[in-house]
Design a protein around this motif. Sequence first.
Motif, PDB file in Angstrom:
ATOM      1  N   HIS A  10     -41.339 -21.010   4.906  1.00  0.00           N
ATOM      2  CA  HIS A  10     -42.313 -21.872   5.569  1.00  0.00           C
ATOM      3  C   HIS A  10     -41.883 -22.180   6.997  1.00  0.00           C
ATOM      4  CE1 HIS A  10     -39.260 -24.805   4.407  1.00  0.00           C
ATOM      5  NE2 HIS A  10     -39.831 -25.684   5.217  1.00  0.00           N
ATOM      6  N   TYR A  11     -42.821 -22.700   7.748  1.00  0.00           N
ATOM      7  CA  TYR A  11     -42.552 -23.252   9.072  1.00  0.00           C
ATOM      8  C   TYR A  11     -42.667 -24.766   8.979  1.00  0.00           C
ATOM      9  CZ  TYR A  11     -43.299 -18.552  10.906  1.00  0.00           C
ATOM     10  OH  TYR A  11     -43.216 -17.208  11.153  1.00  0.00           O
ATOM     11  N   VAL A  12     -41.871 -25.448   9.791  1.00  0.00           N
ATOM     12  CA  VAL A  12     -41.999 -26.897   9.941  1.00  0.00           C
ATOM     13  C   VAL A  12     -42.698 -27.138  11.274  1.00  0.00           C
ATOM     14  CG1 VAL A  12     -40.775 -29.092  10.195  1.00  0.00           C
ATOM     15  CG2 VAL A  12     -39.902 -27.349   8.622  1.00  0.00           C
ATOM     16  N   ILE A  13     -43.760 -27.907  11.236  1.00  0.00           N
ATOM     17  CA  ILE A  13     -44.483 -28.279  12.451  1.00  0.00           C
ATOM     18  C   ILE A  13     -44.402 -29.796  12.579  1.00  0.00           C
ATOM     19  CG2 ILE A  13     -46.704 -28.291  13.649  1.00  0.00           C
ATOM     20  CD1 ILE A  13     -47.391 -25.762  11.967  1.00  0.00           C
ATOM     21  N   ILE A  58     -45.554 -30.964  20.350  1.00  0.00           N
ATOM     22  CA  ILE A  58     -45.649 -30.252  19.075  1.00  0.00           C
ATOM     23  C   ILE A  58     -44.509 -29.248  19.015  1.00  0.00           C
ATOM     24  CG2 ILE A  58     -47.050 -28.740  17.618  1.00  0.00           C
ATOM     25  CD1 ILE A  58     -49.525 -29.926  19.025  1.00  0.00           C
ATOM     26  N   CYS A  60     -42.472 -26.305  16.461  1.00  0.00           N
ATOM     27  CA  CYS A  60     -42.548 -25.457  15.270  1.00  0.00           C
ATOM     28  C   CYS A  60     -41.231 -24.696  15.149  1.00  0.00           C
ATOM     29  CB  CYS A  60     -43.725 -24.487  15.402  1.00  0.00           C
ATOM     30  SG  CYS A  60     -43.908 -23.369  13.996  1.00  0.00           S
ATOM     31  N   ASP A  62     -38.589 -22.395  12.059  1.00  0.00           N
ATOM     32  CA  ASP A  62     -38.462 -21.792  10.737  1.00  0.00           C
ATOM     33  C   ASP A  62     -37.854 -22.810   9.777  1.00  0.00           C
ATOM     34  OD1 ASP A  62     -37.604 -20.286   8.452  1.00  0.00           O
ATOM     35  OD2 ASP A  62     -37.628 -18.482   9.686  1.00  0.00           O
ATOM     36  N   ASN A  84     -45.602 -28.719   6.607  1.00  0.00           N
ATOM     37  CA  ASN A  84     -44.851 -27.570   6.129  1.00  0.00           C
ATOM     38  C   ASN A  84     -45.870 -26.504   5.768  1.00  0.00           C
ATOM     39  OD1 ASN A  84     -41.953 -28.422   5.999  1.00  0.00           O
ATOM     40  ND2 ASN A  84     -42.907 -30.088   4.875  1.00  0.00           N
ATOM     41  N   LYS A  87     -45.386 -19.316   5.084  1.00  0.00           N
ATOM     42  CA  LYS A  87     -45.473 -18.104   5.912  1.00  0.00           C
ATOM     43  C   LYS A  87     -46.441 -17.127   5.292  1.00  0.00           C
ATOM     44  CE  LYS A  87     -40.918 -18.222   7.978  1.00  0.00           C
ATOM     45  NZ  LYS A  87     -39.675 -17.476   8.191  1.00  0.00           N
TER      46      LYS A  87
END
Length: 87
Positions: A10-13, A58, A60, A62, A84, A87
């Motif tokens: 996932h990515y964390v934003i 903002i 972003c 990994d 979260n 991907k």
Amino acid sequence: DPHIDSFEDHYVILIYLNNANGDTIIYKEISNKLKSGVLPYDTKLEIEEYINPEKGKIVCFDGKHYHANYFPDVGELRLVCVFNVKK
């Protein structure tokens, strides 16, 4: 405490909703799914980046990277919206 939010890819934003102290810390170390999702606060990790909270910023990154944050000053709020995203 250094942590990851999920063991899935996932990515964390992060969206910072105000100006505050309490940098976000992103570490170079990544989870290998065998470690805990949360590490003790005194775990020795190498810092990749500090991110200063600024209203409207903002970020972003990994989600495999352990991350944490410093607490803001006493009486100050650190407002963040966290997503979260798989991907």
